[in-house]
Design a protein around this motif. Structure first.
Motif, PDB file in Angstrom:
ATOM      1  N   ASN A 154      21.322  24.470  12.043  1.00 21.43           N
ATOM      2  CA  ASN A 154      21.643  23.224  10.836  1.00 21.43           C
ATOM      3  C   ASN A 154      20.107  23.046  11.579  1.00 21.43           C
ATOM      4  OD1 ASN A 154      23.949  23.417  10.056  1.00 21.43           O
ATOM      5  ND2 ASN A 154      24.715  22.613  12.052  1.00 21.43           N
ATOM      6  N   GLY A 155      19.077  23.497  11.705  1.00 17.81           N
ATOM      7  CA  GLY A 155      17.620  23.114  11.700  1.00 17.81           C
ATOM      8  C   GLY A 155      17.538  22.160  13.354  1.00 17.81           C
ATOM      9  N   ILE A 156      16.262  22.470  13.513  1.00 15.59           N
ATOM     10  CA  ILE A 156      15.795  21.366  14.487  1.00 15.59           C
ATOM     11  C   ILE A 156      15.556  20.168  14.068  1.00 15.59           C
ATOM     12  CG2 ILE A 156      14.143  20.486  17.059  1.00 15.59           C
ATOM     13  CD1 ILE A 156      13.264  23.881  16.425  1.00 15.59           C
ATOM     14  N   PRO A 157      16.407  19.087  14.795  1.00 16.32           N
ATOM     15  CA  PRO A 157      16.161  17.535  14.974  1.00 16.32           C
ATOM     16  C   PRO A 157      14.577  17.098  14.150  1.00 16.32           C
ATOM     17  CG  PRO A 157      17.969  17.844  16.405  1.00 16.32           C
ATOM     18  CD  PRO A 157      17.139  19.217  16.091  1.00 16.32           C
ATOM     19  N   GLU A 158      14.432  16.638  13.527  1.00 17.73           N
ATOM     20  CA  GLU A 158      13.054  15.948  13.247  1.00 17.73           C
ATOM     21  C   GLU A 158      12.446  15.682  14.507  1.00 17.73           C
ATOM     22  OE1 GLU A 158      10.596  12.722  10.054  1.00 17.73           O
ATOM     23  OE2 GLU A 158      12.485  13.772   9.427  1.00 17.73           O
ATOM     24  N   ASP A 159      13.182  15.002  15.670  1.00 22.22           N
ATOM     25  CA  ASP A 159      12.815  14.371  16.326  1.00 22.22           C
ATOM     26  C   ASP A 159      12.336  15.171  17.639  1.00 22.22           C
ATOM     27  OD1 ASP A 159      15.421  13.582  17.408  1.00 22.22           O
ATOM     28  OD2 ASP A 159      15.206  12.475  17.657  1.00 22.22           O
ATOM     29  N   GLY A 160      13.220  16.401  17.575  1.00 19.13           N
ATOM     30  CA  GLY A 160      13.190  17.578  18.666  1.00 19.13           C
ATOM     31  C   GLY A 160      14.322  17.012  19.651  1.00 19.13           C
ATOM     32  N   ASN A 161      14.979  15.641  19.711  1.00 18.75           N
ATOM     33  CA  ASN A 161      16.715  15.566  20.599  1.00 18.75           C
ATOM     34  C   ASN A 161      17.934  16.381  20.151  1.00 18.75           C
ATOM     35  OD1 ASN A 161      17.784  14.495  22.348  1.00 18.75           O
ATOM     36  ND2 ASN A 161      16.393  12.450  22.733  1.00 18.75           N
ATOM     37  N   LEU A 162      17.655  16.772  21.202  1.00 16.60           N
ATOM     38  CA  LEU A 162      19.052  18.374  21.179  1.00 16.60           C
ATOM     39  C   LEU A 162      20.261  17.396  22.004  1.00 16.60           C
ATOM     40  CD1 LEU A 162      17.451  21.090  22.057  1.00 16.60           C
ATOM     41  CD2 LEU A 162      17.267  20.209  19.518  1.00 16.60           C
ATOM     42  N   GLN A 163      19.976  16.321  22.436  1.00 20.16           N
ATOM     43  CA  GLN A 163      20.603  15.575  23.766  1.00 20.16           C
ATOM     44  C   GLN A 163      22.365  15.814  23.216  1.00 20.16           C
ATOM     45  OE1 GLN A 163      20.516  15.904  26.842  1.00 20.16           O
ATOM     46  NE2 GLN A 163      20.098  13.852  27.433  1.00 20.16           N
ATOM     47  N   LYS A 164      22.828  14.833  22.022  1.00 22.58           N
ATOM     48  CA  LYS A 164      23.622  15.210  21.779  1.00 22.58           C
ATOM     49  C   LYS A 164      24.345  16.048  20.404  1.00 22.58           C
ATOM     50  CE  LYS A 164      23.100   9.930  21.276  1.00 22.58           C
ATOM     51  NZ  LYS A 164      21.830   9.215  21.263  1.00 22.58           N
ATOM     52  N   LEU A 165      23.527  17.264  20.582  1.00 24.18           N
ATOM     53  CA  LEU A 165      23.914  18.394  19.867  1.00 24.18           C
ATOM     54  C   LEU A 165      25.344  19.540  20.518  1.00 24.18           C
ATOM     55  CD1 LEU A 165      20.575  19.146  17.853  1.00 24.18           C
ATOM     56  CD2 LEU A 165      22.095  17.769  16.900  1.00 24.18           C
ATOM     57  N   GLY A 166      25.279  19.179  21.326  1.00 18.82           N
ATOM     58  CA  GLY A 166      26.110  20.111  22.507  1.00 18.82           C
ATOM     59  C   GLY A 166      27.594  20.340  22.116  1.00 18.82           C
ATOM     60  N   LEU A 167      28.835  20.481  21.998  1.00 18.89           N
ATOM     61  CA  LEU A 167      30.048  20.299  22.179  1.00 18.89           C
ATOM     62  C   LEU A 167      29.938  20.114  23.424  1.00 18.89           C
ATOM     63  CD1 LEU A 167      30.750  24.409  20.068  1.00 18.89           C
ATOM     64  CD2 LEU A 167      30.067  21.733  20.097  1.00 18.89           C
ATOM     65  N   LYS A 168      31.024  19.486  23.565  1.00 24.56           N
ATOM     66  CA  LYS A 168      32.185  18.563  24.840  1.00 24.56           C
ATOM     67  C   LYS A 168      32.898  19.832  25.370  1.00 24.56           C
ATOM     68  CE  LYS A 168      32.823  14.106  23.031  1.00 24.56           C
ATOM     69  NZ  LYS A 168      33.024  13.695  21.295  1.00 24.56           N
ATOM     70  N   ASN A 169      33.875  20.200  26.199  1.00 22.13           N
ATOM     71  CA  ASN A 169      34.140  20.633  26.656  1.00 22.13           C
ATOM     72  C   ASN A 169      35.010  21.491  26.037  1.00 22.13           C
ATOM     73  OD1 ASN A 169      33.472  18.791  29.554  1.00 22.13           O
ATOM     74  ND2 ASN A 169      33.387  21.273  29.744  1.00 22.13           N
ATOM     75  N   CYS A 170      35.840  22.370  25.674  1.00 25.54           N
ATOM     76  CA  CYS A 170      36.680  23.333  25.182  1.00 25.54           C
ATOM     77  C   CYS A 170      36.726  23.238  23.283  1.00 25.54           C
ATOM     78  CB  CYS A 170      37.645  23.280  26.000  1.00 25.54           C
ATOM     79  SG  CYS A 170      38.442  24.311  27.104  1.00 25.54           S
ATOM     80  N   GLU A 171      35.457  22.246  23.250  1.00 27.38           N
ATOM     81  CA  GLU A 171      35.357  22.435  21.882  1.00 27.38           C
ATOM     82  C   GLU A 171      35.124  23.420  21.218  1.00 27.38           C
ATOM     83  OE1 GLU A 171      32.443  18.553  18.773  1.00 27.38           O
ATOM     84  OE2 GLU A 171      32.706  19.190  21.036  1.00 27.38           O
ATOM     85  N   VAL A 172      35.333  23.074  19.901  1.00 23.86           N
ATOM     86  CA  VAL A 172      34.869  24.242  18.724  1.00 23.86           C
ATOM     87  C   VAL A 172      34.465  23.423  17.754  1.00 23.86           C
ATOM     88  CG1 VAL A 172      36.402  26.273  17.734  1.00 23.86           C
ATOM     89  CG2 VAL A 172      37.296  25.402  19.302  1.00 23.86           C
ATOM     90  N   LYS A 173      33.466  24.953  17.387  1.00 25.56           N
ATOM     91  CA  LYS A 173      32.200  24.682  16.096  1.00 25.56           C
ATOM     92  C   LYS A 173      32.750  25.845  15.738  1.00 25.56           C
ATOM     93  CE  LYS A 173      29.341  22.647  13.774  1.00 25.56           C
ATOM     94  NZ  LYS A 173      30.262  21.007  13.085  1.00 25.56           N
ATOM     95  N   GLU A 174      33.160  25.319  13.841  1.00 27.81           N
ATOM     96  CA  GLU A 174      32.856  26.885  13.445  1.00 27.81           C
ATOM     97  C   GLU A 174      31.767  27.758  12.106  1.00 27.81           C
ATOM     98  OE1 GLU A 174      36.354  28.505   9.437  1.00 27.81           O
ATOM     99  OE2 GLU A 174      37.144  27.288  11.580  1.00 27.81           O
ATOM    100  N   TYR A 175      31.390  28.763  12.572  1.00 19.09           N
ATOM    101  CA  TYR A 175      30.259  28.649  10.867  1.00 19.09           C
ATOM    102  C   TYR A 175      30.479  29.734  10.133  1.00 19.09           C
ATOM    103  CZ  TYR A 175      27.529  25.567  14.683  1.00 19.09           C
ATOM    104  OH  TYR A 175      26.527  24.634  14.898  1.00 19.09           O
ATOM    105  N   LEU A 176      30.937  29.859   9.187  1.00 22.41           N
ATOM    106  CA  LEU A 176      30.329  30.826   7.993  1.00 22.41           C
ATOM    107  C   LEU A 176      29.166  31.138   8.422  1.00 22.41           C
ATOM    108  CD1 LEU A 176      32.611  32.834   6.091  1.00 22.41           C
ATOM    109  CD2 LEU A 176      32.495  30.607   4.571  1.00 22.41           C
TER     110      LEU A 176
END
Length: 177
Positions: A154-176
């Motif tokens: 999805n690209g690096i956020p403009e401000d560079g802050n990655l704090q809120k980008l991580g998944l929660k425990n056992c959360e699933v993210k799908e990419y095609l």
């Protein structure tokens, strides 16, 4: 390629806001239950391959989810960020907004730099895209790695802050891809 990314189940370090990094700890009871729920949610997906961080918390999560005994590859490149001197310390031992900012130039004594982290994760993702084009892959990894993977897709956020980008425990993210 279809890619399913799962963060490992909860650990005591997660509950107590401890920086575990590459410290090899296992799931707590809640983490085991989270992994079982994730297994149930993914049970009808026919994965061709599972790629997993070799740390105990990810291995345990993967073993619970991988009910069809799909081939597993362990890859060090999707281990958590090495917290170096902050390993085992509380989140309040450093400025996490700086620690997880792509543009920050802070040099730590032993902790892995964010640029190195990005390099190893991007290299890993480039390689699996090249080698597994028509496959359905499950990745079991860590929060920090999921932050970097989010940036890859999805690209690096403009401000560079990655704090809120991580998944929660056992959360699933799908990419095609």
């Amino acid at each position: 390629m279809k890619l399913y990314i799962v963060r490992h189940g909860q650990t005591d370090g997660n509950v107590n806001k401890i920086m575990d990094g590459i410290r090899d700890i296992d799931l707590n009871e809640n983490g085991i239950e989270q992994a079982k729920k994730t297994r149930d949610a993914l049970k009808n997906i026919n994965f061709d391959l599972v790629i997993c961080s070799p740390l105990s918390r990810t291995k345990h999560t993967m073993e619970i989810i991988n009910i069809n005994n799909v081939e597993v590859i362990f890859d060090d490149r999707i281990k958590e960020r090495d917290c170096g001197e902050f390993t085992g310390k509380g989140f309040d031992s450093l400025d996490r907004d700086l620690y997880w900012n792509y543009y920050d130039k802070t040099s730590y004594e032993k902790a892995e730099s964010i640029k190195h982290l990005f390099h190893r994760v991007y290299e890993f993702l480039d390689e699996i895209q090249e080698n597994y084009k028509d496959k359905i892959i499950l990745l079991v990894t860590h929060e920090g790695i999921t932050k970097v993977m989010n940036c890859y897709f999805n690209g690096i956020p403009e401000d560079g802050n990655l704090q809120k980008l991580g998944l929660k425990n056992c959360e699933v993210k799908e990419y095609l891809l």
